[in-house]
Design an enzyme around this catalytic site. Structure first.
Site, mmCIF file in Angstrom:
data_model
loop_
_atom_site.group_PDB
_atom_site.id
_atom_site.type_symbol
_atom_site.label_atom_id
_atom_site.label_comp_id
_atom_site.label_asym_id
_atom_site.label_seq_id
_atom_site.Cartn_x
_atom_site.Cartn_y
_atom_site.Cartn_z
ATOM 1 N N GLU A 10 37.367 45.366 33.978
ATOM 2 C CA GLU A 10 38.260 44.309 34.461
ATOM 3 C C GLU A 10 38.314 43.121 33.506
ATOM 4 O OE1 GLU A 10 36.948 43.098 38.382
ATOM 5 O OE2 GLU A 10 34.842 43.222 37.840
ATOM 6 N N ASN A 66 42.999 43.691 39.562
ATOM 7 C CA ASN A 66 43.228 42.286 39.959
ATOM 8 C C ASN A 66 42.739 41.347 38.860
ATOM 9 O OD1 ASN A 66 43.913 43.457 42.381
ATOM 10 N ND2 ASN A 66 41.966 43.002 43.368
ATOM 11 N N ASP A 67 41.525 41.608 38.421
ATOM 12 C CA ASP A 67 40.978 40.750 37.367
ATOM 13 C C ASP A 67 41.505 41.143 35.996
ATOM 14 O OD1 ASP A 67 39.339 38.749 38.526
ATOM 15 O OD2 ASP A 67 37.987 40.328 39.184
ATOM 16 N N CYS A 91 40.721 50.481 41.416
ATOM 17 C CA CYS A 91 40.369 49.895 42.708
ATOM 18 C C CYS A 91 40.970 48.513 42.953
ATOM 19 C CB CYS A 91 38.859 49.864 42.903
ATOM 20 S SG CYS A 91 38.011 48.761 41.799
ATOM 21 N N ARG A 97 32.648 46.051 48.415
ATOM 22 C CA ARG A 97 32.479 44.680 47.899
ATOM 23 C C ARG A 97 31.325 44.041 48.670
ATOM 24 N NH1 ARG A 97 38.536 44.543 47.762
ATOM 25 N NH2 ARG A 97 39.173 43.847 45.704
ATOM 26 N N ARG A 120 29.304 48.139 44.837
ATOM 27 C CA ARG A 120 29.383 47.207 43.713
ATOM 28 C C ARG A 120 28.363 46.103 43.915
ATOM 29 N NH1 ARG A 120 34.816 43.922 42.572
ATOM 30 N NH2 ARG A 120 34.151 42.731 44.383
ATOM 31 N N ARG A 125 44.533 34.217 39.123
ATOM 32 C CA ARG A 125 45.061 34.993 40.244
ATOM 33 C C ARG A 125 45.259 34.173 41.515
ATOM 34 N NH1 ARG A 125 39.956 39.199 41.185
ATOM 35 N NH2 ARG A 125 40.694 39.510 43.295
ATOM 36 N N HIS A 159 41.217 36.628 47.333
ATOM 37 C CA HIS A 159 40.428 37.477 48.224
ATOM 38 C C HIS A 159 40.799 37.309 49.688
ATOM 39 C CE1 HIS A 159 38.175 38.220 44.544
ATOM 40 N NE2 HIS A 159 38.050 39.410 45.100
HETATM 41 C C1 PEP Z 1 39.586 43.764 40.848
HETATM 42 O O1 PEP Z 1 39.339 42.797 40.130
HETATM 43 O O2 PEP Z 1 40.624 44.454 40.746
HETATM 44 C C2 PEP Z 1 38.647 44.159 41.910
HETATM 45 C C3 PEP Z 1 38.805 45.273 42.588
HETATM 46 O O3 PEP Z 1 37.642 43.301 42.183
HETATM 47 P P1 PEP Z 1 37.848 41.943 43.038
HETATM 48 O O4 PEP Z 1 39.258 41.937 43.564
HETATM 49 O O5 PEP Z 1 36.844 41.972 44.112
HETATM 50 O O6 PEP Z 1 37.617 40.903 42.016
HETATM 51 MG MG MG Z 2 37.368 41.986 40.148
#
Ligand code: PEP
Ligand code: MG
Length: 585
Positions: A437, A460-461, A508, A305, A341, A471, A198
């Site tokens: 995710e 991402n997740d 996203c 977020r 979210r 990650r 993040h």
């Molecule tokens: C993701 O997991 O792709 C996402 C957009 O949420 P975050 O990166 O905040 O976990």
């Molecule tokens: Mg996520």
């Protein structure tokens, strides 16, 4: 001999995490544990207590300064936490206990203070009462500040950067990031970390270069070293030569020209050369980003977020504090959709109050909210009340199955009933969606698509869980492959699952903001992309210069390939054909 020629150029190679080039001075930030010495005192108890008194005065000044800074930038509500810190600092019982311990043990005051603070911490940690438990983080924060002053560590905090600084750190947590003075920060580089941590996401949103996974940057570099950070190639050049600086200057100029070119498509819609449109929405963390969203002509907010507010607050903000922030975003969006979210805390986004759970597979996101109903209900009330001020939609993170969705919706229904009976206004028809995710959600996409108004893929997740690659872990970062056939097939299945029942599916995660993947996501039929506003011009430029028919053909082609590297090369080549009009380097 000039100053510069005395130092030999050294190049470190890491992972390119956020594009761009920065040239500045290193600021080595170590979140080191404090080494508290223990020794017999020689000058008597009074002298030790005087040292403590002096350190308390110094600490009080520092806390008050931070408090005023936060009050001016984020408001009085956010600054209140520091009142609690001042109370801990001046707690008479604690000071008396330290004084007794110095007297009885004959040991130095920092050693005794540390012992007493640790006793308080373990006492409060064992409490049932959540409020008392939360005092633990106050004591930790205050005692480490005070001990630093006692030990004479006048190290500059991460929030007190000099101009043109490049942070060099083992890692930067999102709570560190919340304290950063973003106007002075040019770039950051870290020993650890992955491309979708993040803090890296924050770097991209600020358009500052970042290189992670350097392993020993903190031991190689010293504060004040002149460095260049190349966020395109993942390089850090220490003591750059004049020639190197000239090359990077040229690159920066080329980049500036490209940015001008990208900006030309901003005012129009995101439409391909053969007339297909794709909505380009923004990922944000709060109302402070709405100017950027507007200047990038985003089609709304695809991912708000909300945990950013909690991290900046260092705890759980009140319903009214949240309501004001959500309403400000809703109003600034002038009727465009805003997908809020619900709290996605856990993983690398920990608050002091849940710091014990840093696992991405632990009590994170919706799991945390379902276990902490009061915190969840407070947020839902704030979101619903803010829905009276704009076109808000609500989205749950990390849904792994229908049961979680159902339980979250039950709490939402309860909150709606409460608001109705209190006569509070909200959008009765607010749309509710889920993030996809977790692999289990992807597998039951038919059921989730049936029971939601919209879906958004958090790549991402999704990639981290699908590939079992943390990650944040730079040692397995090479396995984090968005072009792995398993990822491609899963994305396609999710999008098709939504299409079958008419539930729109957006993307996203970070790949939505990388132009290399724009053709793939468009060709697969994504309804919209949500990305950091800073990357919107570049992605939009590619969308406007490609044909949807070509993108679909590309998808068919890459789905037949087996090798992630070959697939990535194919996407790059497609992207390259659109780049031909770029100014030469
Ligand atoms: C993701 O997991 O792709 C996402 C957009 O949420 P975050 O990166 O905040 O976990
Ligand atoms: Mg996520």
């Amino acid at each position: 001999m000039s100053e510069k020629s005395k130092n030999k150029e050294v190049i470190l190679k890491g992972i390119a995490a956020s594009p761009g080039v920065a040239h500045g001075k290193a600021f080595v930030y170590l979140q080191a544990r404090l080494d508290v010495p223990c020794y017999e005192i020689k000058n008597g108890v009074e002298a030790e207590m005087e040292r403590l008194e002096q350190a308390i005065l110094e600490t009080r000044e520092q806390i008050t300064e931070v408090k005023n800074k936060i009050a001016a930038s984020l408001g009085e509500g956010e600054a209140r936490i520091f009142d609690a810190h001042l109370l801990v600092l001046e707690d008479a019982a604690l000071i008396e206990e330290v004084s007794n311990e110095v007297r009885n043990s004959g040991k130095n005051v920092e050693y005794c203070y540390n012992n007493v603070a640790e006793r308080y911490i373990s006492f409060f940690s064992s409490m049932e009462d959540d409020y008392l438990k939360e005092r633990v983080s106050d004591i930790q924060d205050v005692s480490s500040r005070l001990l630093k002053n006692l030990l004479g560590h006048h190290k500059v905090g991460i929030g007190e950067l000099a101009e043109n600084s490049i942070i060099v750190s083992e890692d930067i947590t999102p709570s560190d990031a919340a304290d950063l003075d973003r106007n002075k920060l040019l770039a950051f580089i870290t020993d650890g970390g992955g491309q979708t941590s993040h803090s890296v996401i924050m770097a991209r949103s600020l358009r500052i270069p970042a290189v992670v996974g350097l392993h020993d940057a903190t031991s190689t570099l010293q504060t004040g070293d002149e460095i260049v950070v190349d966020g395109f190639e993942g390089l850090v050049v220490i003591h750059p030569s004049d020639e190197r600086l000239y090359q990077y200057g040229k690159l920066a100029e080329e980049r500036r020209q490209r940015d001008q070119l990208y900006a030309t498509v901003l005012p129009g819609p995101g439409v391909t050369t053969d007339g297909e449109s794709l909505l380009l929405m923004a990922n944000v963390e709060g109302a402070h980003e709405m100017d950027a969203v507007r200047s990038m002509h985003a089609d709304g907010i695809g991912l708000f977020r909300t945990e950013g507010i909690f991290l900046r607050h260092h705890g759980y903000p009140s319903e009214d504090t949240q309501y004001m922030e959500y309403s400000a975003v809703a109003e600034a969006s002038h009727g465009q959709p805003v997908i809020i979210r619900t709290l996605d805390i856990g993983g690398d986004k920990t608050l002091e109050a849940n710091a014990e759970d840093e696992s991405f597979m632990g009590l994170r996101a919706i799991r945390f909210c379902l276990e902490n109903r009061d915190i969840f209900k407070t947020q839902l009330r704030a979101i619903l009340r803010a829905s009276a001020h704009g076109n808000l939609k609500l989205m749950y993170p990390m849904i792994s199955g229908l049961d979680e969705l159902r339980r979250a919706n039950e709490i939402l229904a309860e909150v709606k009933d409460e608001l109705r009976s209190e006569g509070k206004f909200f959008d009765e028809a607010i749309e509710v969606g889920a993030m996809v995710e977790v692999p289990s959600a992807a597998t039951i996409i038919d059921l989730l698509a049936r029971d939601t108004d919209f879906l958004s893929i958090g790549t991402n997740d999704l990639i981290q869980y699908l590939m079992a690659v943390d990650r944040l872990n730079d040692r397995v970062a090479h396995l984090y492959e968005p072009t792995h056939p398993a990822v491609l097939r899963t994305l396609k299945a999710i999008i098709e699952g939504g299409q079958k029942v008419g539930t729109p599916v957006s993307i996203c995660g970070e790949i939505a903001g990388d132009p290399i993947y724009a053709s793939l996501l468009l060709g697969m039929g994504a309804h919209s992309l949500s990305l950091t506003p800073a990357m919107l011009p570049e992605v939009k430029y590619f969308i406007c210069n490609m044909s949807a028919a070509d993108a679909r053909a590309l998808v068919t082609e890459v789905l037949a390939l087996e090798d992630p590297v070959e697939i990535l090369e194919r996407l790059r080549a497609f992207h390259g054909t659109v780049c031909q009009s770029f100014p030469a380097a």
